[in-house]
Structures are given as structure tokens and as C-alpha cells.
Design a protein around this motif. Structure first.
Motif, PDB file in Angstrom:
ATOM      1  N   UNK A  70       0.819  -1.199   0.000  1.00  0.00           N
ATOM      2  CA  UNK A  70       0.000   0.000   0.000  1.00  0.00           C
ATOM      3  C   UNK A  70       0.848   1.242   0.000  1.00  0.00           C
ATOM      4  N   UNK A  71       0.310   2.273   0.577  1.00  0.00           N
ATOM      5  CA  UNK A  71       0.987   3.563   0.653  1.00  0.00           C
ATOM      6  C   UNK A  71       1.927   3.599   1.855  1.00  0.00           C
ATOM      7  N   UNK A  72       2.765   4.622   1.875  1.00  0.00           N
ATOM      8  CA  UNK A  72       3.627   4.870   3.026  1.00  0.00           C
ATOM      9  C   UNK A  72       3.172   6.174   3.671  1.00  0.00           C
ATOM     10  N   UNK A  73       3.720   6.474   4.840  1.00  0.00           N
ATOM     11  CA  UNK A  73       3.384   7.727   5.501  1.00  0.00           C
ATOM     12  C   UNK A  73       3.804   8.923   4.648  1.00  0.00           C
ATOM     13  N   UNK A  74       4.826   8.729   3.823  1.00  0.00           N
ATOM     14  CA  UNK A  74       5.363   9.823   3.013  1.00  0.00           C
ATOM     15  C   UNK A  74       4.699   9.962   1.647  1.00  0.00           C
ATOM     16  N   UNK A  75       4.086   8.893   1.182  1.00  0.00           N
ATOM     17  CA  UNK A  75       3.532   8.927  -0.166  1.00  0.00           C
ATOM     18  C   UNK A  75       2.233   8.139  -0.258  1.00  0.00           C
ATOM     19  N   UNK A  76       1.140   8.837  -0.520  1.00  0.00           N
ATOM     20  CA  UNK A  76      -0.169   8.216  -0.708  1.00  0.00           C
ATOM     21  C   UNK A  76      -0.282   7.769  -2.161  1.00  0.00           C
ATOM     22  N   UNK A  77      -0.627   6.495  -2.368  1.00  0.00           N
ATOM     23  CA  UNK A  77      -0.730   5.943  -3.717  1.00  0.00           C
ATOM     24  C   UNK A  77      -2.105   5.316  -3.913  1.00  0.00           C
ATOM     25  N   UNK A  78      -2.690   5.499  -5.080  1.00  0.00           N
ATOM     26  CA  UNK A  78      -3.940   4.779  -5.373  1.00  0.00           C
ATOM     27  C   UNK A  78      -3.637   3.301  -5.623  1.00  0.00           C
ATOM     28  N   UNK A  79      -4.649   2.464  -5.455  1.00  0.00           N
ATOM     29  CA  UNK A  79      -4.468   1.023  -5.613  1.00  0.00           C
ATOM     30  C   UNK A  79      -3.880   0.649  -6.963  1.00  0.00           C
ATOM     31  N   UNK A  80      -4.337   1.307  -8.028  1.00  0.00           N
ATOM     32  CA  UNK A  80      -3.828   0.919  -9.343  1.00  0.00           C
ATOM     33  C   UNK A  80      -2.325   1.156  -9.451  1.00  0.00           C
ATOM     34  N   UNK A  81      -1.825   2.208  -8.825  1.00  0.00           N
ATOM     35  CA  UNK A  81      -0.384   2.465  -8.848  1.00  0.00           C
ATOM     36  C   UNK A  81       0.365   1.418  -8.024  1.00  0.00           C
ATOM     37  N   UNK A  82      -0.187   1.049  -6.873  1.00  0.00           N
ATOM     38  CA  UNK A  82       0.424  -0.001  -6.053  1.00  0.00           C
ATOM     39  C   UNK A  82       0.469  -1.298  -6.845  1.00  0.00           C
ATOM     40  N   UNK A  83      -0.614  -1.612  -7.545  1.00  0.00           N
ATOM     41  CA  UNK A  83      -0.666  -2.825  -8.357  1.00  0.00           C
ATOM     42  C   UNK A  83       0.368  -2.769  -9.480  1.00  0.00           C
ATOM     43  N   UNK A  84       0.437  -1.661 -10.189  1.00  0.00           N
ATOM     44  CA  UNK A  84       1.382  -1.512 -11.299  1.00  0.00           C
ATOM     45  C   UNK A  84       2.822  -1.706 -10.808  1.00  0.00           C
ATOM     46  N   UNK A  85       3.158  -1.081  -9.678  1.00  0.00           N
ATOM     47  CA  UNK A  85       4.501  -1.219  -9.122  1.00  0.00           C
ATOM     48  C   UNK A  85       4.800  -2.669  -8.752  1.00  0.00           C
ATOM     49  N   UNK A  86       3.825  -3.358  -8.200  1.00  0.00           N
ATOM     50  CA  UNK A  86       4.002  -4.764  -7.833  1.00  0.00           C
ATOM     51  C   UNK A  86       4.248  -5.613  -9.077  1.00  0.00           C
ATOM     52  N   UNK A  87       3.467  -5.394 -10.132  1.00  0.00           N
ATOM     53  CA  UNK A  87       3.655  -6.138 -11.378  1.00  0.00           C
ATOM     54  C   UNK A  87       5.059  -5.913 -11.929  1.00  0.00           C
ATOM     55  N   UNK A  88       5.497  -4.658 -11.919  1.00  0.00           N
ATOM     56  CA  UNK A  88       6.830  -4.335 -12.446  1.00  0.00           C
ATOM     57  C   UNK A  88       7.924  -4.951 -11.588  1.00  0.00           C
TER      58      UNK A  88
END
Length: 154
Positions: A70-88
């Protein structure tokens, strides 16, 4: 939220979707590496991490759930971005990924990425079912005790 988590520590059954623990265990047995993805901040000592543990999902490398992302305290990310990063990061072809959820966000992202999607929605949730159908979800199940899962997941 704290009250609900405390209740789940005492008795997790009312806080889990019917059949979810068994479904996740079956996926793991079949060699699937499971991740829980959220847009919320993930930290070890509370929040979603504690809720997941309270519901008796084992989390960690090689366990039922490999990791919470998910997100960190420093950076809020939407789910699709978290998913994309995981795939990469894992060098995954999204077409080989099963996205399971009850929200429009993860289902929409899964459809757009080309994943197989499974929406978990109660049978009486007419409007959400209609919305998920319009998004293009592949399957809609009321819970994870649905006997159709035996044919779908093998």
C-alpha cells in the motif's frame, strides 16, 4: 476500527468473508503467491496489518499472504499504482494475475491491466453488481464458499 479489530482477535469468524481463509489456503496450496493491496498506509504495528492478522491470515514470505502492499506515511498511492509497481517489481504479466476484490477501484484497475478479475459482492447488492458488470469483471461471487470456485480455481 480499533473496536472491530479487538473483536476480531477474540472471534475472527464474523469479520471474515465466508470461505475466505479456505480460499486463500487453496490458492497457496496451488502455488499462487498472494498479496493484499490497499491504497491505505501499511505499517507493521497497526491498521490493515493488524486487521489481517486478527482475521488469522498469516502474512510474510512463503506464507498464505506474501505481503501487504500500500501507501507509506510519506507517499499516498492509489491502488492501481500499487498494483502496477508490484507487477513491475515482480516482472508479472498482468494477464497471469487474478485480482479479487469488492471495490470498484481494484476491479477497474484489474480489467484495465488485462488481469482476470473476481468481484466478491453479496447477492442482494444489486447496484454494486451492476457497476462491476459494467466494469467488465470476469466473475461475481457472493462469498468464497461458492462451489463454482472449485471449477474456476484449479
Amino acid at each position: 476500527r480499533d473496536r472491530n479489530t479487538a473483536a476480531a482477535w477474540k472471534d475472527p469468524d464474523p469479520w471474515r468473508v465466508k470461505g475466505s481463509l479456505e480460499f486463500m489456503a487453496r490458492l497457496k496450496e496451488l502455488g499462487v503467491v498472494n498479496y493484499f493491496v490497499t491504497g491505505a498506509v501499511v505499517y507493521e504495528d497497526g491498521g490493515m496489518a493488524e486487521e489481517v492478522r486478527a482475521c488469522r491470515f498469516e502474512v510474510g514470505p512463503g506464507r498464505m499472504v506474501e505481503e501487504l502492499r500500500g501507501s507509506s506515511w510519506d507517499e499516498k498511492k492509489p491502488k492501481d499504482e500499487v498494483m502496477r509497481e508490484l507487477f513491475e517489481e515482480l516482472d508479472l504479466d498482468p494477464e497471469s494475475v487474478l485480482v479479487v476484490g469488492d471495490g470498484r477501484t481494484e476491479i477497474k484497475a484489474g480489467v484495465e491491466f488485462g488481469c482476470v478479475t473476481m468481484s466478491r459482492l453479496p447477492a442482494d447488492a444489486k447496484r454494486p453488481i451492476e457497476l462491476h458488470e459494467k466494469l467488465g469483471t470476469n466473475y461475481i461471487l457472493a462469498d468464497y464458499a461458492d462451489p463454482r470456485l472449485n471449477d474456476l480455481i484449479r
